[in-house]
Scaffold this motif. Structure first.
Motif, PDB file in Angstrom:
ATOM      1  N   VAL A  56       0.843  -1.206   0.000  1.00 10.59           N
ATOM      2  CA  VAL A  56       0.000   0.000   0.000  1.00 10.59           C
ATOM      3  C   VAL A  56       0.873   1.249   0.000  1.00 10.59           C
ATOM      4  N   LEU A  57       1.920   1.260   0.810  1.00 10.91           N
ATOM      5  CA  LEU A  57       2.772   2.443   0.930  1.00 10.91           C
ATOM      6  C   LEU A  57       3.510   2.781  -0.355  1.00 10.91           C
ATOM      7  N   PHE A  58       4.049   1.786  -1.022  1.00 14.78           N
ATOM      8  CA  PHE A  58       4.966   2.062  -2.115  1.00 14.78           C
ATOM      9  C   PHE A  58       4.406   1.815  -3.512  1.00 14.78           C
ATOM     10  N   THR A  59       3.150   1.471  -3.629  1.00 12.49           N
ATOM     11  CA  THR A  59       2.531   1.347  -4.947  1.00 12.49           C
ATOM     12  C   THR A  59       2.059   2.724  -5.392  1.00 12.49           C
ATOM     13  N   ARG A  60       2.381   3.071  -6.614  1.00 15.41           N
ATOM     14  CA  ARG A  60       1.960   4.353  -7.170  1.00 15.41           C
ATOM     15  C   ARG A  60       0.521   4.239  -7.667  1.00 15.41           C
ATOM     16  N   PRO A  61      -0.335   5.218  -7.355  1.00 11.31           N
ATOM     17  CA  PRO A  61      -1.683   5.206  -7.934  1.00 11.31           C
ATOM     18  C   PRO A  61      -1.572   5.158  -9.465  1.00 11.31           C
ATOM     19  N   GLY A  62      -2.378   4.291 -10.062  1.00 12.64           N
ATOM     20  CA  GLY A  62      -2.325   4.089 -11.506  1.00 12.64           C
ATOM     21  C   GLY A  62      -1.445   2.929 -11.912  1.00 12.64           C
ATOM     22  N   ARG A  96      -7.084  -1.688 -10.281  1.00 14.74           N
ATOM     23  CA  ARG A  96      -7.276  -0.830  -9.100  1.00 14.74           C
ATOM     24  C   ARG A  96      -6.413   0.424  -9.262  1.00 14.74           C
ATOM     25  N   PRO A  97      -6.827   1.313 -10.167  1.00 16.03           N
ATOM     26  CA  PRO A  97      -5.983   2.482 -10.469  1.00 16.03           C
ATOM     27  C   PRO A  97      -5.797   3.447  -9.308  1.00 16.03           C
ATOM     28  N   ASP A  98      -6.649   3.393  -8.300  1.00 14.67           N
ATOM     29  CA  ASP A  98      -6.504   4.304  -7.170  1.00 14.67           C
ATOM     30  C   ASP A  98      -5.831   3.647  -5.963  1.00 14.67           C
ATOM     31  N   PHE A  99      -5.339   2.408  -6.126  1.00 13.90           N
ATOM     32  CA  PHE A  99      -4.663   1.690  -5.045  1.00 13.90           C
ATOM     33  C   PHE A  99      -3.303   2.314  -4.765  1.00 13.90           C
ATOM     34  N   GLY A 100      -2.944   2.438  -3.491  1.00 12.46           N
ATOM     35  CA  GLY A 100      -1.604   2.837  -3.087  1.00 12.46           C
ATOM     36  C   GLY A 100      -1.493   4.270  -2.622  1.00 12.46           C
ATOM     37  N   CYS A 101      -0.289   4.602  -2.144  1.00 13.83           N
ATOM     38  CA  CYS A 101       0.029   5.954  -1.661  1.00 13.83           C
ATOM     39  C   CYS A 101       0.968   6.686  -2.602  1.00 13.83           C
ATOM     40  N   GLY A 102       1.851   5.971  -3.288  1.00 14.18           N
ATOM     41  CA  GLY A 102       2.815   6.610  -4.156  1.00 14.18           C
ATOM     42  C   GLY A 102       3.884   7.374  -3.407  1.00 14.18           C
ATOM     43  N   LEU A 118       1.687  13.816   4.978  1.00 19.01           N
ATOM     44  CA  LEU A 118       2.016  12.415   4.721  1.00 19.01           C
ATOM     45  C   LEU A 118       1.355  11.488   5.737  1.00 19.01           C
ATOM     46  N   ARG A 119       1.338  11.898   7.007  1.00 18.55           N
ATOM     47  CA  ARG A 119       0.675  11.077   8.034  1.00 18.55           C
ATOM     48  C   ARG A 119      -0.786  10.833   7.659  1.00 18.55           C
ATOM     49  N   VAL A 120      -1.460  11.896   7.269  1.00 15.92           N
ATOM     50  CA  VAL A 120      -2.879  11.779   6.904  1.00 15.92           C
ATOM     51  C   VAL A 120      -3.044  10.895   5.667  1.00 15.92           C
ATOM     52  N   THR A 121      -2.192  11.095   4.670  1.00 13.57           N
ATOM     53  CA  THR A 121      -2.260  10.300   3.437  1.00 13.57           C
ATOM     54  C   THR A 121      -2.046   8.819   3.716  1.00 13.57           C
ATOM     55  N   VAL A 122      -1.022   8.512   4.507  1.00 18.07           N
ATOM     56  CA  VAL A 122      -0.711   7.118   4.827  1.00 18.07           C
ATOM     57  C   VAL A 122      -1.827   6.490   5.647  1.00 18.07           C
ATOM     58  N   GLN A 123      -2.286   7.186   6.667  1.00 18.93           N
ATOM     59  CA  GLN A 123      -3.347   6.641   7.519  1.00 18.93           C
ATOM     60  C   GLN A 123      -4.623   6.384   6.705  1.00 18.93           C
ATOM     61  N   ALA A 124      -4.979   7.310   5.830  1.00 16.88           N
ATOM     62  CA  ALA A 124      -6.185   7.147   5.011  1.00 16.88           C
ATOM     63  C   ALA A 124      -6.053   5.962   4.056  1.00 16.88           C
ATOM     64  N   ALA A 125      -4.882   5.813   3.427  1.00 14.58           N
ATOM     65  CA  ALA A 125      -4.685   4.700   2.498  1.00 14.58           C
ATOM     66  C   ALA A 125      -4.719   3.362   3.220  1.00 14.58           C
ATOM     67  N   LEU A 126      -4.069   3.282   4.382  1.00 16.34           N
ATOM     68  CA  LEU A 126      -4.082   2.023   5.134  1.00 16.34           C
ATOM     69  C   LEU A 126      -5.489   1.684   5.609  1.00 16.34           C
TER      70      LEU A 126
END
Length: 120
Positions: free
Chosen positions: A31-37, A42-48, A65-73
């Motif tokens: 989840v952390l290191f997959t780029r969206p697209g 699942r084009p919206d998967f990941g944090c990038g 970044l904290r908010v982005t990571v927490q939301a993606a997880l």
């Protein structure tokens, strides 16, 4: 047993496997290191997060970044883990993430550190 990430062949000549808690850690890394697209279905998967390594750092950047990571997880692994904490450390061009979470199926509390391409 679950398939280990990244996929590789074990010494036995079979697909390498890992325990469930390590498999969950591997999913967090994905989840952390997959780029969206990057994923076709699942084009919206990941944090990038790797795209952000050379961005200017500061307290606002770390908070975002904290908010982005927490939301993606929460979105992608909310049925597997309960996130307790997300800490972001920026040193030169290195981003380090310390993620505290509980594996819901086993109840094991974990804190894992991810850096760059997911170095443990």
């Amino acid at each position: 047993m679950d398939v280990d990430f990244p996929f590789h062949i074990a010494r036995t000549g079979r697909t390498a496997s890992t325990g469930y808690d390590e498999h969950v850690r591997d999913m967090v890394e994905q989840v952390l290191f997959t780029r969206p697209g990057e994923r076709v279905n699942r084009p919206d998967f990941g944090c990038g997060l790797l795209d952000l390594v050379f961005e200017p750092t500061g307290p606002e950047f770390a908070a975002a970044l904290r908010v982005t990571v927490q939301a993606a997880l929460q979105r992608w692994l909310g049925d597997v883990i309960a996130v307790r904490s997300v800490d972001v450390f920026a040193e030169d061009s290195v981003l380090r993430f310390e993620i505290g979470y509980t594996v819901l199926a086993t109840g094991q509390a974990r804190t894992d550190t991810f850096e760059g391409g997911g170095v443990r």
